[in-house]
Design a protein around this motif. Structure first.
Motif, PDB file in Angstrom:
ATOM      1  N   LYS A 199      -6.402  -4.352  -0.760  1.00 20.20           N
ATOM      2  CA  LYS A 199      -5.028  -4.558  -1.235  1.00 20.20           C
ATOM      3  C   LYS A 199      -4.231  -5.404  -0.255  1.00 20.20           C
ATOM      4  O   LYS A 199      -3.460  -6.291  -0.670  1.00 20.20           O
ATOM      5  CB  LYS A 199      -4.349  -3.204  -1.451  1.00 20.20           C
ATOM      6  CG  LYS A 199      -2.986  -3.292  -2.105  1.00 20.20           C
ATOM      7  CD  LYS A 199      -3.078  -3.807  -3.531  1.00 20.20           C
ATOM      8  CE  LYS A 199      -1.727  -3.784  -4.219  1.00 20.20           C
ATOM      9  NZ  LYS A 199      -1.805  -4.299  -5.605  1.00 20.20           N
ATOM     10  N   ASP A 246       3.095   4.420  -1.294  1.00 21.34           N
ATOM     11  CA  ASP A 246       3.283   5.229  -2.496  1.00 21.34           C
ATOM     12  C   ASP A 246       4.678   4.926  -3.029  1.00 21.34           C
ATOM     13  O   ASP A 246       5.670   5.132  -2.319  1.00 21.34           O
ATOM     14  CB  ASP A 246       3.143   6.719  -2.131  1.00 21.34           C
ATOM     15  CG  ASP A 246       3.221   7.634  -3.338  1.00 21.34           C
ATOM     16  OD1 ASP A 246       4.118   7.423  -4.190  1.00 21.34           O
ATOM     17  OD2 ASP A 246       2.402   8.560  -3.428  1.00 21.34           O
ATOM     18  N   LEU A 247       4.786   4.435  -4.225  1.00 23.08           N
ATOM     19  CA  LEU A 247       6.073   3.973  -4.739  1.00 23.08           C
ATOM     20  C   LEU A 247       7.073   5.101  -4.932  1.00 23.08           C
ATOM     21  O   LEU A 247       8.278   4.868  -4.975  1.00 23.08           O
ATOM     22  CB  LEU A 247       5.864   3.214  -6.054  1.00 23.08           C
ATOM     23  CG  LEU A 247       5.066   1.908  -5.931  1.00 23.08           C
ATOM     24  CD1 LEU A 247       4.925   1.233  -7.288  1.00 23.08           C
ATOM     25  CD2 LEU A 247       5.705   0.962  -4.917  1.00 23.08           C
ATOM     26  N   GLU A 248       6.599   6.329  -5.038  1.00 22.85           N
ATOM     27  CA  GLU A 248       7.513   7.474  -5.165  1.00 22.85           C
ATOM     28  C   GLU A 248       7.882   8.058  -3.809  1.00 22.85           C
ATOM     29  O   GLU A 248       8.957   8.654  -3.666  1.00 22.85           O
ATOM     30  CB  GLU A 248       6.873   8.549  -6.048  1.00 22.85           C
ATOM     31  CG  GLU A 248       6.682   8.090  -7.496  1.00 22.85           C
ATOM     32  CD  GLU A 248       6.121   9.198  -8.376  1.00 22.85           C
ATOM     33  OE1 GLU A 248       5.854  10.312  -7.846  1.00 22.85           O
ATOM     34  OE2 GLU A 248       5.944   8.947  -9.578  1.00 22.85           O
ATOM     35  N   ARG A 293       4.608   7.141   2.674  1.00 23.59           N
ATOM     36  CA  ARG A 293       3.195   7.509   2.615  1.00 23.59           C
ATOM     37  C   ARG A 293       2.368   6.388   2.003  1.00 23.59           C
ATOM     38  O   ARG A 293       2.853   5.613   1.183  1.00 23.59           O
ATOM     39  CB  ARG A 293       3.021   8.775   1.752  1.00 23.59           C
ATOM     40  CG  ARG A 293       3.727   9.988   2.267  1.00 23.59           C
ATOM     41  CD  ARG A 293       3.718  11.130   1.268  1.00 23.59           C
ATOM     42  NE  ARG A 293       2.381  11.447   0.773  1.00 23.59           N
ATOM     43  CZ  ARG A 293       2.103  12.547   0.066  1.00 23.59           C
ATOM     44  NH1 ARG A 293       3.075  13.415  -0.225  1.00 23.59           N
ATOM     45  NH2 ARG A 293       0.878  12.776  -0.347  1.00 23.59           N
ATOM     46  N   GLN A 301      -0.436   5.104  -0.588  1.00 23.13           N
ATOM     47  CA  GLN A 301      -1.020   5.543  -1.848  1.00 23.13           C
ATOM     48  C   GLN A 301      -2.363   6.203  -1.560  1.00 23.13           C
ATOM     49  O   GLN A 301      -3.119   5.766  -0.683  1.00 23.13           O
ATOM     50  CB  GLN A 301      -1.229   4.359  -2.788  1.00 23.13           C
ATOM     51  CG  GLN A 301       0.042   3.836  -3.426  1.00 23.13           C
ATOM     52  CD  GLN A 301      -0.270   2.817  -4.516  1.00 23.13           C
ATOM     53  OE1 GLN A 301      -1.176   3.003  -5.314  1.00 23.13           O
ATOM     54  NE2 GLN A 301       0.496   1.721  -4.541  1.00 23.13           N
ATOM     55  N   LEU A 302      -2.683   7.223  -2.317  1.00 22.49           N
ATOM     56  CA  LEU A 302      -3.870   8.028  -2.040  1.00 22.49           C
ATOM     57  C   LEU A 302      -5.146   7.189  -1.996  1.00 22.49           C
ATOM     58  O   LEU A 302      -5.987   7.360  -1.103  1.00 22.49           O
ATOM     59  CB  LEU A 302      -4.004   9.134  -3.096  1.00 22.49           C
ATOM     60  CG  LEU A 302      -5.136  10.143  -2.868  1.00 22.49           C
ATOM     61  CD1 LEU A 302      -4.915  10.890  -1.552  1.00 22.49           C
ATOM     62  CD2 LEU A 302      -5.197  11.138  -4.031  1.00 22.49           C
ATOM     63  N   THR A 303      -5.311   6.256  -2.928  1.00 25.27           N
ATOM     64  CA  THR A 303      -6.551   5.469  -2.975  1.00 25.27           C
ATOM     65  C   THR A 303      -6.660   4.473  -1.817  1.00 25.27           C
ATOM     66  O   THR A 303      -7.742   3.969  -1.551  1.00 25.27           O
ATOM     67  CB  THR A 303      -6.662   4.684  -4.301  1.00 25.27           C
ATOM     68  OG1 THR A 303      -5.496   3.874  -4.464  1.00 25.27           O
ATOM     69  CG2 THR A 303      -6.805   5.631  -5.474  1.00 25.27           C
ATOM     70  N   VAL A 361       0.806  -1.232   0.000  1.00 28.69           N
ATOM     71  CA  VAL A 361       0.000   0.000   0.000  1.00 28.69           C
ATOM     72  C   VAL A 361       0.833   1.274   0.000  1.00 28.69           C
ATOM     73  O   VAL A 361       0.273   2.378  -0.014  1.00 28.69           O
ATOM     74  CB  VAL A 361      -0.970   0.021   1.206  1.00 28.69           C
ATOM     75  CG1 VAL A 361      -2.004  -1.081   1.068  1.00 28.69           C
ATOM     76  CG2 VAL A 361      -0.232  -0.092   2.530  1.00 28.69           C
ATOM     77  N   ASN A 410       7.781   6.359  -0.279  1.00 30.47           N
ATOM     78  CA  ASN A 410       7.387   5.126   0.399  1.00 30.47           C
ATOM     79  C   ASN A 410       7.083   5.278   1.880  1.00 30.47           C
ATOM     80  O   ASN A 410       6.734   4.300   2.538  1.00 30.47           O
ATOM     81  CB  ASN A 410       8.433   4.025   0.188  1.00 30.47           C
ATOM     82  CG  ASN A 410       9.784   4.375   0.776  1.00 30.47           C
ATOM     83  OD1 ASN A 410       9.924   5.342   1.500  1.00 30.47           O
ATOM     84  ND2 ASN A 410      10.781   3.571   0.442  1.00 30.47           N
ATOM     85  N   ASP A 456      -5.706   5.300   1.311  1.00 31.77           N
ATOM     86  CA  ASP A 456      -5.704   6.126   2.522  1.00 31.77           C
ATOM     87  C   ASP A 456      -7.144   6.493   2.879  1.00 31.77           C
ATOM     88  O   ASP A 456      -7.903   6.977   2.041  1.00 31.77           O
ATOM     89  CB  ASP A 456      -4.876   7.386   2.255  1.00 31.77           C
ATOM     90  CG  ASP A 456      -4.608   8.217   3.489  1.00 31.77           C
ATOM     91  OD1 ASP A 456      -5.322   8.047   4.498  1.00 31.77           O
ATOM     92  OD2 ASP A 456      -3.697   9.066   3.439  1.00 31.77           O
TER      93      ASP A 456
END
Length: 388
Positions: A373, A347-349, A353, A355-357, A345, A351, A359
């Motif tokens: 997920k 954010d790959l850019e 955080r 991912q927005l979807t 889960v 990490n 959260d």
């Protein structure tokens, strides 16, 4: 054949947030993943301070496609229809003859007539596998009532729902039926990944498999509720106190999936100095979960701690500690399996955080998609291999 607990949550302590009801009908719907012809209900008033009197409890099956109800049956305890649950008491019903198949919905109705102060019950968020509705009874009619007008905990957080009185469901099942327990904090309690895992099992044809939720919001591995903040235990006792008694409270368990520890790290950085335990002590605590589980013949899957970079708790030092714990989890040989929830889960850019979807909106807790997920991260073939 054996009796097996197929649905239950950990009861929570709401003595500090009591709610008053009178002339109430509660309707609970639970989807079955088992075949049975006999079942029993469990009742709890664990943290109550007065009797919880259920004037009538009844059940019926509901067709999942047509929503047509079957014959309604009255539930009794010791052959009595009126069920009085004393403070701190747990009860189990008489055996009920009712045939259910995987996919069938079981509907439970409870009626409370007398004015009652509720201080104990179950809270969750996910509606995938469980639903509850409340009605006010007046002159033989029922009127739908929003939970936030009834219960303080829901008023404080309208995403959650609350169930009182009913604490579990046992089925008479084949000896081959298996049990998985999900253990942790609010990320587990909210039910998003737990219910999504149940749904995966059902859709994959993995029936006769129960998933029980043992999450408590705010729970830590090493230290329980601070009595100076709340003299009751709304956020639960320490995981090392809870684990063995809650995971195995209803009998044998085949697999425990743990997602626990983020609140310990958050507490280390809360500025009070009250939580001075070390990361090594936290690792040892999580390791004890495996030791307890293995003592009972259960396998343990441990999840890596998910990101919280957008939450109000975040700091760079906290993130370094989360990464250290996750590295240790990934390399640990004492666990029977690892679920890399963090990688699933993040954010790959960025990490640190979510991912927005994935959260929920607070940077820490998961959305329904985030829970889905996490559930997809768990290898079903591996689950199959270790429960055979």
């Amino acid at each position: 054949m054996k009796w097996s607990n197929v649905w239950s949550y950990t009861q929570q302590d709401y003595r500090s947030w009591p709610s008053e009801i009178e002339n109430q009908l509660q309707v609970i719907r639970i989807r079955s993943n088992h075949h049975t012809k006999s079942l029993k209900l469990r009742f709890s008033n664990e943290y109550g301070q007065e009797n919880l009197i259920l004037e009538r409890v009844s059940i019926c099956q509901v067709d999942s496609k047509t929503l047509k109800r079957g014959e309604r049956k009255i539930v009794t305890v010791n052959c009595q229809e009126k069920i009085s649950i004393f403070p701190a008491a747990q009860l189990i019903s008489d055996e009920i003859q009712l045939e259910l198949n995987p996919g069938t919905i079981l509907e439970i109705e409870t009626v409370v007539k007398e004015r009652t102060i509720l201080r104990s019950g179950t809270v969750s968020y996910s509606r995938r596998e469980l639903a509850v509705s409340n009605y006010r009874l007046k002159d033989g009619k029922k009127e739908y009532v929003e939970q936030q007008t009834l219960f303080r905990m829901v008023k404080e957080n309208e995403r959650m729902f609350y169930i009182y009185g009913i604490s579990g469901l046992d089925f008479l099942v084949e000896d081959t039926a298996k049990t998985i327990v999900a253990f942790g904090d609010s990320l587990t309690q909210q039910g998003f990944w737990v219910d999504a895992l149940k749904t995966r099992f059902f859709r994959s044809g993995m029936h006769e498999l129960a998933v029980l939720n043992r999450g408590i919001g705010g729970s830590r591995v090493l230290k329980g509720q601070n009595p100076e903040n709340d003299r009751y235990t709304r956020h639960g006792n320490a995981g090392l106190f809870r684990f063995e008694r809650e995971v195995f409270m209803y009998g044998a368990v085949d697999v425990v999936i743990c997602l626990h520890g983020i609140n310990d790290i958050i507490s280390r950085h809360d500025g009070t100095g009250e939580y001075s335990y070390t990361l090594e002590e936290l690792k040892s605590g999580i390791g004890q979960y495996a030791a307890f589980a293995h003592q009972h013949g259960a396998k343990v899957i441990v999840g890596t701690l998910t990101p919280l970079g957008q939450s109000l708790f975040y700091s760079d030092d906290l993130e370094k500690e989360r990464q250290k714990i996750n590295t240790w989890i990934r390399r640990n040989k004492d666990f029977d399996g690892i679920a890399d929830f963090d990688f699933a889960v993040m954010d790959l850019e960025q990490n640190h955080r979510l991912q927005l979807t994935f959260d929920s909106g607070d940077g820490l807790h998961l959305s329904d998609l985030g829970g889905q997920k996490l559930a997809e991260t768990i290898d079903l073939s591996y689950i199959n291999s270790i429960i055979k």
